[in-house]
Every structure is written in structure tokens, then in C-alpha cells.
Motif scaffolding. Sequence first.
Motif, PDB file in Angstrom:
ATOM      1  N   UNK A   1      -4.885  -3.548  -6.169  1.00  0.00           N
ATOM      2  CA  UNK A   1      -5.635  -2.641  -7.036  1.00  0.00           C
ATOM      3  C   UNK A   1      -5.009  -1.256  -6.972  1.00  0.00           C
ATOM      4  N   UNK A   2      -4.752  -0.662  -8.133  1.00  0.00           N
ATOM      5  CA  UNK A   2      -4.191   0.689  -8.209  1.00  0.00           C
ATOM      6  C   UNK A   2      -5.153   1.620  -8.942  1.00  0.00           C
TER       7      UNK A   2
ATOM      8  N   UNK B   1      -1.656   2.679  -4.950  1.00  0.00           N
ATOM      9  CA  UNK B   1      -2.390   1.503  -4.456  1.00  0.00           C
ATOM     10  C   UNK B   1      -3.643   1.900  -3.682  1.00  0.00           C
ATOM     11  N   UNK B   2      -4.731   1.215  -3.983  1.00  0.00           N
ATOM     12  CA  UNK B   2      -6.002   1.452  -3.301  1.00  0.00           C
ATOM     13  C   UNK B   2      -6.400   0.285  -2.400  1.00  0.00           C
TER      14      UNK B   2
ATOM     15  N   UNK C   1       0.816  -1.223   0.000  1.00  0.00           N
ATOM     16  CA  UNK C   1       0.000   0.000   0.000  1.00  0.00           C
ATOM     17  C   UNK C   1       0.847   1.269   0.000  1.00  0.00           C
ATOM     18  N   UNK C   2       2.176   1.094  -0.055  1.00  0.00           N
ATOM     19  CA  UNK C   2       3.092   2.243  -0.086  1.00  0.00           C
ATOM     20  C   UNK C   2       2.904   3.115   1.159  1.00  0.00           C
TER      21      UNK C   2
ATOM     22  N   UNK D   1       2.683   2.673  10.140  1.00  0.00           N
ATOM     23  CA  UNK D   1       1.435   3.374   9.849  1.00  0.00           C
ATOM     24  C   UNK D   1       0.260   2.407   9.955  1.00  0.00           C
ATOM     25  N   UNK D   2      -0.918   2.960  10.199  1.00  0.00           N
ATOM     26  CA  UNK D   2      -2.108   2.130  10.282  1.00  0.00           C
ATOM     27  C   UNK D   2      -2.773   2.000   8.915  1.00  0.00           C
ATOM     28  N   UNK D   3      -3.530   0.919   8.767  1.00  0.00           N
ATOM     29  CA  UNK D   3      -4.322   0.708   7.557  1.00  0.00           C
ATOM     30  C   UNK D   3      -5.713   0.254   7.972  1.00  0.00           C
ATOM     31  N   UNK D   4      -6.638   0.277   7.040  1.00  0.00           N
ATOM     32  CA  UNK D   4      -7.972  -0.248   7.291  1.00  0.00           C
ATOM     33  C   UNK D   4      -8.033  -1.713   6.886  1.00  0.00           C
TER      34      UNK D   4
END
Length: 254
Positions: free
Chosen positions: A212-213, A219-220, A120-121, A126-129
Motif C-alpha cells: 500500500x502506498x 510505502x505505508x 518499505x523503502x 532499520x527496524x519496522x513495525x
Amino acid sequence: MKQARMDPRTKRRLSAARRVRDLLRAAIVHEELPAGALPGEAELMLSFSASRQVIRDALALLREEGLVKRVQGTGTFSVASKVCHAFSHLHGPEPALERVSHRILAISQEVAAPRVADRLDLPMGAECGVIEYLAVLGTEPYYACTAYVPIPLLGVVRHGRTVTEWYSVYEAAGFELGVTDQAVEAIVADDEAAAVLDVPAGAPLMLFERLVRDRRGRPLEYAFARVRGDRIALLAQLPRNRRQRRLPPVAQEA
């Protein structure tokens, strides 16, 4: 201990039944046979130049796969047509195929694991969902997915519970999707996946790992989707575009 040798006639019959099974499965998957009742045994015997026992063995194999069912006194019916997933563009199950819905099972935030941060770059730490959701075709579970997304996309996903095609969640929020990397491998269902997908533990699944980008290459979503093996057929057209090797000259007779 040595296994008992199978009678040659039985071996030939079962081999023929497996071939008929494969051809019938292909006809059902590609909708060459109308949905519903299959042709009767006599018609199938004629079509495949096979004995009644071979046809019955082939249908029994399809019943074990969950693709057909036998109704006493009525006949044999196809009951679980597979989703034909063509590898030509990024898409989910076609809404026209059956009623498609997505059920959000859980949404959370966590510190991104190193692989997730890399995909996710995101900076390390860092946090992500994290979104857990289930795709349903008609009334049957189709696939269960764990998707990792940048934190700003969590709000987008929370409003996407009623969409019929998952990627439209991002497009409806104004994101233009670009290239997606996707890898596919065969796995079996663990206890948790089996419970969510309503299959026995150890049942065959297809694992789709995707990144998915958007159009700019950002990146999404990094996701793992576990798809029921009895509900999907993968289709692709494979041209042979390799360079032709130069053949040695043919010797000429004098």
C-alpha cells in the motif's frame, strides 16, 4: 493396482451433480437466491431438469463446502454467504454486509528482513513495525493478516482497533492512499493459520500479498492476508483490448 472402473450411469449422475452444484453455488454467492431456506427438491429438479438423486448429490457437495446445511424436517439452508471482493479499487469487506471488526493479535518491532526493507523503502538494518490482526465478519473469522509498517505508523494502528474498514485506520490519521500492488494466490492453511481462522489444517485459503502506498508513492504497508477460501469470491471485469491482427485479404472469385 488398477482403480475399479465407475459405472457409466454413476459417472454421468455425479458429473450432472457437479454442474448443478456450481450453478447453485453461483446463485447463492451472487444473492440470486434469497438468504435462508433454499427451494425444495421438487422445485430444484424442475429448475435444473435433473433427477432427485442428482439434486441430493449436488446439495451434499455444497454441504461439504460449508455453504449450506440440512435441517431435518425443515429443509436446506444457505449458511455461509461469500464476500464478493471486486478488483476495482482498494477496499476491505463492506461494513454493510455484516458487522465487521478487527482484532489486533500482536504488535511488535523488529529488524526488517531484506524483502520488507526493500518494499518499505527502509535502509538495511532499520527496524519496522509488525502487526498481526484478525478480521471478523459477524462472528466468523474472515482473514488473518501480518502487516509490516514503518515505525511511525505503529501508534496509528494502536488507535485503530475499533474501525470497521482497515484502510480507514491510515485515512483517519491523515494519510491519503494511492496505488496498491496486490498479488493473489491459492494456498492451504498451516496449523497456525488454521487455529486463528477456525478451519481444519489444509483447508483452502487465498493469500493476498499487498503493498500500500500513499498519494506520493511512499510505502505505508507491506502485508500478507490469509483469507478463508469458503468466505470469499473474487470478481473482476476483464475487457479485451488487444490490437486486432490484420486479416489476409479474401480472394475474390472471378
